[in-house]
Write a protein that holds these residues in place. Structure first.
Motif, PDB file in Angstrom:
ATOM      1  N   GLN A 264       3.737   5.641  -3.150  1.00  0.00           N
ATOM      2  CA  GLN A 264       4.898   6.373  -3.667  1.00  0.00           C
ATOM      3  C   GLN A 264       4.799   6.513  -5.203  1.00  0.00           C
ATOM      4  O   GLN A 264       5.092   7.575  -5.750  1.00  0.00           O
ATOM      5  CB  GLN A 264       6.187   5.636  -3.267  1.00  0.00           C
ATOM      6  N   VAL A 265       4.353   5.454  -5.865  1.00  0.00           N
ATOM      7  CA  VAL A 265       4.186   5.523  -7.329  1.00  0.00           C
ATOM      8  C   VAL A 265       3.130   6.570  -7.675  1.00  0.00           C
ATOM      9  O   VAL A 265       3.335   7.407  -8.563  1.00  0.00           O
ATOM     10  CB  VAL A 265       3.773   4.146  -7.901  1.00  0.00           C
ATOM     11  N   TYR A 266       1.995   6.544  -6.989  1.00  0.00           N
ATOM     12  CA  TYR A 266       0.929   7.524  -7.270  1.00  0.00           C
ATOM     13  C   TYR A 266       1.444   8.939  -7.047  1.00  0.00           C
ATOM     14  O   TYR A 266       1.121   9.853  -7.800  1.00  0.00           O
ATOM     15  CB  TYR A 266      -0.293   7.281  -6.370  1.00  0.00           C
TER      16      TYR A 266
ATOM     17  N   HIS B 240       2.840  -5.032  -5.887  1.00  0.00           N
ATOM     18  CA  HIS B 240       1.770  -4.038  -6.007  1.00  0.00           C
ATOM     19  C   HIS B 240       0.477  -4.789  -6.222  1.00  0.00           C
ATOM     20  O   HIS B 240       0.476  -6.007  -6.431  1.00  0.00           O
ATOM     21  CB  HIS B 240       2.044  -2.988  -7.083  1.00  0.00           C
TER      22      HIS B 240
ATOM     23  N   ALA C  47       5.317   3.251 -14.759  1.00  0.00           N
ATOM     24  CA  ALA C  47       5.236   4.154 -13.598  1.00  0.00           C
ATOM     25  C   ALA C  47       5.864   3.478 -12.377  1.00  0.00           C
ATOM     26  O   ALA C  47       6.658   4.083 -11.648  1.00  0.00           O
ATOM     27  CB  ALA C  47       3.784   4.519 -13.315  1.00  0.00           C
ATOM     28  N   PHE C  48       5.509   2.211 -12.171  1.00  0.00           N
ATOM     29  CA  PHE C  48       6.058   1.486 -11.026  1.00  0.00           C
ATOM     30  C   PHE C  48       7.575   1.326 -11.170  1.00  0.00           C
ATOM     31  O   PHE C  48       8.335   1.548 -10.228  1.00  0.00           O
ATOM     32  CB  PHE C  48       5.383   0.116 -10.889  1.00  0.00           C
TER      33      PHE C  48
ATOM     34  N   GLN D  37       0.851  -1.194   0.000  1.00  0.00           N
ATOM     35  CA  GLN D  37       0.000   0.000   0.000  1.00  0.00           C
ATOM     36  C   GLN D  37       0.893   1.252   0.000  1.00  0.00           C
ATOM     37  O   GLN D  37       0.552   2.276  -0.604  1.00  0.00           O
ATOM     38  CB  GLN D  37      -0.908   0.028   1.241  1.00  0.00           C
ATOM     39  N   LEU D  38       2.021   1.168   0.678  1.00  0.00           N
ATOM     40  CA  LEU D  38       2.915   2.322   0.807  1.00  0.00           C
ATOM     41  C   LEU D  38       3.767   2.497  -0.439  1.00  0.00           C
ATOM     42  O   LEU D  38       3.961   3.611  -0.914  1.00  0.00           O
ATOM     43  CB  LEU D  38       3.783   2.157   2.051  1.00  0.00           C
ATOM     44  N   THR D  39       4.248   1.367  -1.008  1.00  0.00           N
ATOM     45  CA  THR D  39       5.060   1.504  -2.229  1.00  0.00           C
ATOM     46  C   THR D  39       4.178   1.984  -3.391  1.00  0.00           C
ATOM     47  O   THR D  39       4.584   2.841  -4.174  1.00  0.00           O
ATOM     48  CB  THR D  39       5.770   0.182  -2.590  1.00  0.00           C
ATOM     49  N   MET D  40       2.930   1.470  -3.459  1.00  0.00           N
ATOM     50  CA  MET D  40       2.028   1.971  -4.512  1.00  0.00           C
ATOM     51  C   MET D  40       1.763   3.465  -4.325  1.00  0.00           C
ATOM     52  O   MET D  40       1.697   4.223  -5.299  1.00  0.00           O
ATOM     53  CB  MET D  40       0.715   1.194  -4.482  1.00  0.00           C
TER      54      MET D  40
ATOM     55  N   ILE E 245      -0.822  11.422  -9.080  1.00  0.00           N
ATOM     56  CA  ILE E 245      -2.225  10.987  -9.045  1.00  0.00           C
ATOM     57  C   ILE E 245      -2.600  10.536  -7.628  1.00  0.00           C
ATOM     58  O   ILE E 245      -3.655   9.961  -7.412  1.00  0.00           O
ATOM     59  CB  ILE E 245      -2.504   9.840 -10.055  1.00  0.00           C
TER      60      ILE E 245
ATOM     61  N   LEU F 181      -3.520  -0.778  -8.850  1.00  0.00           N
ATOM     62  CA  LEU F 181      -2.604   0.143  -9.528  1.00  0.00           C
ATOM     63  C   LEU F 181      -2.846   0.113 -11.040  1.00  0.00           C
ATOM     64  O   LEU F 181      -3.032   1.146 -11.678  1.00  0.00           O
ATOM     65  CB  LEU F 181      -1.150  -0.224  -9.188  1.00  0.00           C
TER      66      LEU F 181
ATOM     67  N   PHE G 272      12.021   5.073  -0.137  1.00  0.00           N
ATOM     68  CA  PHE G 272      10.997   6.124  -0.291  1.00  0.00           C
ATOM     69  C   PHE G 272      11.673   7.480  -0.438  1.00  0.00           C
ATOM     70  O   PHE G 272      12.737   7.733   0.139  1.00  0.00           O
ATOM     71  CB  PHE G 272      10.076   6.133   0.936  1.00  0.00           C
TER      72      PHE G 272
ATOM     73  N   ASP H 263       4.576   9.986  -7.287  1.00  0.00           N
ATOM     74  CA  ASP H 263       5.493  10.360  -8.384  1.00  0.00           C
ATOM     75  C   ASP H 263       4.718  10.715  -9.646  1.00  0.00           C
ATOM     76  O   ASP H 263       5.155  11.531 -10.443  1.00  0.00           O
ATOM     77  CB  ASP H 263       6.441   9.189  -8.696  1.00  0.00           C
ATOM     78  N   TYR H 264       3.584  10.075  -9.871  1.00  0.00           N
ATOM     79  CA  TYR H 264       2.772  10.323 -11.060  1.00  0.00           C
ATOM     80  C   TYR H 264       1.786  11.454 -10.837  1.00  0.00           C
ATOM     81  O   TYR H 264       0.966  11.756 -11.697  1.00  0.00           O
ATOM     82  CB  TYR H 264       2.003   9.052 -11.439  1.00  0.00           C
TER      83      TYR H 264
ATOM     84  N   THR I 232       9.591   4.489 -10.475  1.00  0.00           N
ATOM     85  CA  THR I 232       9.672   4.823  -9.057  1.00  0.00           C
ATOM     86  C   THR I 232      10.594   3.865  -8.309  1.00  0.00           C
ATOM     87  O   THR I 232      11.332   4.268  -7.419  1.00  0.00           O
ATOM     88  CB  THR I 232       8.269   4.815  -8.432  1.00  0.00           C
ATOM     89  N   PHE I 233      10.539   2.586  -8.688  1.00  0.00           N
ATOM     90  CA  PHE I 233      11.357   1.581  -7.988  1.00  0.00           C
ATOM     91  C   PHE I 233      12.218   0.794  -8.977  1.00  0.00           C
ATOM     92  O   PHE I 233      12.059  -0.427  -9.136  1.00  0.00           O
ATOM     93  CB  PHE I 233      10.455   0.625  -7.200  1.00  0.00           C
TER      94      PHE I 233
END
Lengths: 522, 522
Positions: free
Chosen positions: A23-25, B213, B234-235, A18-21, A30, B217, A92, A27-28, B238-239
């Motif tokens: 971070q992706v959101y 993820h 996107a993922f 949930q936390l890594t996703m 969204i 997502l 992160f 960065d995007y 970020t990673f």
């Protein structure tokens, strides 16, 4: 830091992804777009030899307690900051963690079905609208809290149904999952259990804890050179007003019962009325009949008979059936015996034995872009797993007998009862439908209520007593066939014509690889 | 007070009858006599189609954490003071509550088998000696904490065995019993799971949380008008160092896998190596083979393949068996494929699906009067439920192959290996026995260690890494037949001649209604 402190890491009480996703959101950019997630379950608990025909929803207030305390603590953010990626750089990013530390879960708009209500598969039980990352992070605690309490409330409701109105007590703490036992007791009470032995949770919920005594009391007295009767008398002297004696440490009928009756007679001379006996082993139905017969003979026919030992709804059902038959052989009225019974239910309640998890899921059903909501879909090879997209509401249709005939899921903004006649569809197969006439429907009960809106709780959480009344009312509205313990009649959950068509269209688009729909949902 | 605060009522985290019994002991002035209780379990978890042949003990340190924090709080005593009997007078007496508020659990002398050790039925896993009321009150938390963590450690050990050394990750938090999920994660780690997604517990235990993820997502990106490939990118952006992509949101082989490979190629141009893919639905064995084939073709043969979706030991065993057969049809080395697998295990681990409770019990086995210990017995119609009385110790006998041949329970003060030849007895049936020669035994490993004595912890709790080593060592000592997933060979637990005779004598006395034995236990 110890495992016992894990409870206090409320924000981190979630799956790492949930936390890594998030971070992706982030960065995007969204992470703060508005999305909708629905919480629902796909099937009733199936206990192997028997299956539930309804669930009782529980856990909502606990979830909101979690939510109100889930703001990230400094040490939680520090922990995330300390995590490294596979190149040993911080996993992160700083600006994400800065944003994260100030997130505010009260910005989520939440609708839900109240606790204690009967709920069925596919119906959105909780809907969450709000910033994407926030709605994502709460998935795990929401599922954890609602799945388990609903599972136990459902099991408790079945056990209470089987007990035909007799008192049921939760004895499950010793076989629960650590502190999960506390949530289990709350679920059990919501589902229909009358009391619990879990003292701490009773304290926290304003309930009176209950219990009798254990074999160890009798065993210890015997090891000290006393007799079972002396052990009983010790208990009776200390609790002359609350005396329930466990009579199966040595031999129920040859030792425990006569010693209990002697003790009760002594109590009587002190002007005190004994409360009853408990039996924890053997053929409980046979022993209950024999004990009642002797108690009655001795003038203690008002004593309760507490039964325990691996009870669940089927075992209780069988005990009552056997007593109905067996009592008559002794010229006893089975109803009289049954009216004395109390059921102590432990392991099989607190673990929902046979079906130890509810398959509740939390799925993305809509995304807002450029001020319009787009429904989100996930297709599966199994039709039961294909989502019901979009923003929805659900009516429970009550027929002219006062019985629930179906739960109708429709789009939030539609008015399904505008016409005299309308069609409702099977939730997975649009070729199965049924026409209803408005005059067949006595009441259309809107199930979901707004709980949190615009940063505020807009709902008054009902007391456990109010929740209990709601449950009793809902159960009364269910047909007996749906309430049946074994092989229940399947309750109808249906889609409105508009919702069914929207879903069909989305599926078609999806299959055509278009994968998005142009029209907005309204 | 909210249910979420229940955890903090540590002293009251118990069954109510422990407190009412303590009031009786207090009134009889036996609340501080010394007694012994043993914690043991009677049978291995039986999952229906398969059964465990050993358990892994877990939860001891957590129990001691509870114990160190369980001193009654003022508000807990106030709650007990507020409770009324059926005549509406105070249920508990003032002098009892005054005594209760100052109880000190460190006065209990405690022996236990260390965490991570293989344990078997009937063997005393924890023995508690000390003031009667104190030993009584801790029954419920002890059972709650040890039963559940041992249950999950055992399930985890089986899953890890089935995974043939491949990495296993706990994904179970969303289907756990509330905060019980934290204890579950600890049990899973002790049992053999390598990582967990439960972020808060990883923080508390000093572990690194893991995750990939979710479908949401990909779903969200699609609803926003992007493609699956864009979601993956996107993922990955970020990673770039930790990129694992979930490939089954649309279609695993037609969409997810090719999009993942495209993403990995882009990553490669940035000088980054992708970590792998995850598959969460479908025929996981077939899909793993197909994905490996394509990944290898594209030069990504080092990618891990994370599998998840209702996995347990049997499902994992079948996946590996199927890959062994299926890989060869594509001229692939099954060992290569299997070496890439990682298993994400959720519901069926954290609930120990099929056997959702351990039947661990806590029984009075001795009472001290006039400075001598008397063994306490409880007889049952079922021989398996008749207690093993007295103060005991247990040796694991290792044979000349280095394999565990039996666990031998004997009296604390006896020296069973004084003679060249000795007889050991079946734990329930003294007519079944076996003669052993000292020369057959390479090592007699004393299982129980002193943990708390004379008010102090005298034991250094091992780290999770040390516990893991202990578990691996113990498993190595088990015969393959005992480790088998299905229908395992039954490991021998035996009684020494002296212990067997003591028990026989006590049973005879008991049956003769003498119910106490005159001789003291030594």
């Amino acid at each position: 830091m110890s495992i016992l402190k894990s409870w206090s890491q409320k924000f981190l009480f979630t799956d790492f992804y949930q936390l890594t996703m998030s971070q992706v959101y982030f960065d995007y950019n969204i992470h703060e777009i508005e999305v909708q997630f629905d919480y629902f379950f796909r099937s009733y608990p199936n206990y192997g030899s028997h299956q539930a025909g309804f669930c009782i929803f529980a856990g909502l207030e606990t979830f909101f307690e979690w939510l109100s305390q889930a703001k990230p603590k400094k040490q939680e953010i520090e922990f995330l900051k300390s995590l490294k990626n596979n190149s040993l750089k911080p996993l992160f990013k700083k600006n994400f963690l800065t944003w994260l530390k100030d997130i505010d879960f009260s910005t989520l708009n939440i609708e839900a079905i109240p606790e204690g209500r009967v709920v069925h598969p596919h119906v959105p039980v909780v809907s969450i609208k709000g910033p994407f990352a926030l709605a994502q992070i709460i998935e795990t605690p929401l599922l954890n809290i609602l799945n388990y309490q609903t599972l136990i409330a459902t099991k408790a409701a079945r056990i209470k149904e089987a007990a035909k109105g007799q008192i049921v007590i939760d004895f499950g703490l010793r076989r629960a999952q650590g502190f999960g036992g506390n949530a289990g007791t709350r679920g059990a009470i919501i589902g229909g259990v009358d009391f619990s032995s879990n003292t701490g949770t009773c304290f926290c919920l304003g309930l009176t804890p209950k219990g009798t005594h254990a074999h160890s009391l009798v065993q210890a007295f015997i090891a000290l050179g006393y007799s079972e009767e002396e052990a009983f008398w010790a208990f009776a002297k200390t609790f002359p007003d609350n005396c329930i004696l466990l009579i199966d440490t040595i031999n129920t009928l040859e030792s425990g019962l006569p010693n209990a009756i002697k003790t009760f007679k002594k109590l009587k001379t002190l002007g005190k009325n004994p409360i009853g006996i408990r039996i924890d082993s053997g053929d409980l139905a046979y022993l209950a009949v024999q004990c009642y017969k002797e108690l009655k003979k001795a003038g203690f026919e008002n004593c309760v008979i507490v039964l325990s030992n691996q009870l669940d709804e089927l075992v209780i059902h069988q005990i009552l059936t056997q007593i109905e038959q067996e009592a008559q052989e002794y010229n006893l009225n089975p109803k009289e015996i049954i009216s004395k019974l109390v059921f102590g239910v432990g392991t099989r309640l607190i673990t929902s034995a046979g079906s130890c998890s509810l398959d509740g899921v939390y799925k993305l059903t809509g995304v807002k872009t450029k001020n319009s909501w787009k429904p989100a879909l996930k297709i599966s090879d199994s039709p039961a797993k294909t989502l019901i997209p979009g923003d929805k509401k659900t009516y429970r249709l009550i027929d002219t007998r006062g019985k629930a005939m179906a739960d109708l899921i429709c789009l939030k903004k539609e008015h399904p009862f505008d016409k005299e006649k309308f069609t409702i569809f099977h939730p997975q197969d649009s070729k199965i439908f049924r026409t209803l006439y408005k005059k067949e429907i006595l009441k259309a009960d809107l199930l979901q209520k707004p709980i949190q809106q615009n940063g505020k709780i807009v709902y008054e959480f009902p007391s456990l007593i109010e929740i209990k009344k709601q449950r009793e009312q809902d159960l009364k509205e269910l047909d007996q066939g749906v309430r049946r313990l074994i092989n229940p009649h399947i309750y109808h959950v249906s889609l409105s014509e508009k919702l069914c068509h929207l879903r069909e269209k989305l599926i078609k688009n999806y299959r055509n690889k278009t994968l998005t729909v142009k029209h907005s949902l309204d």
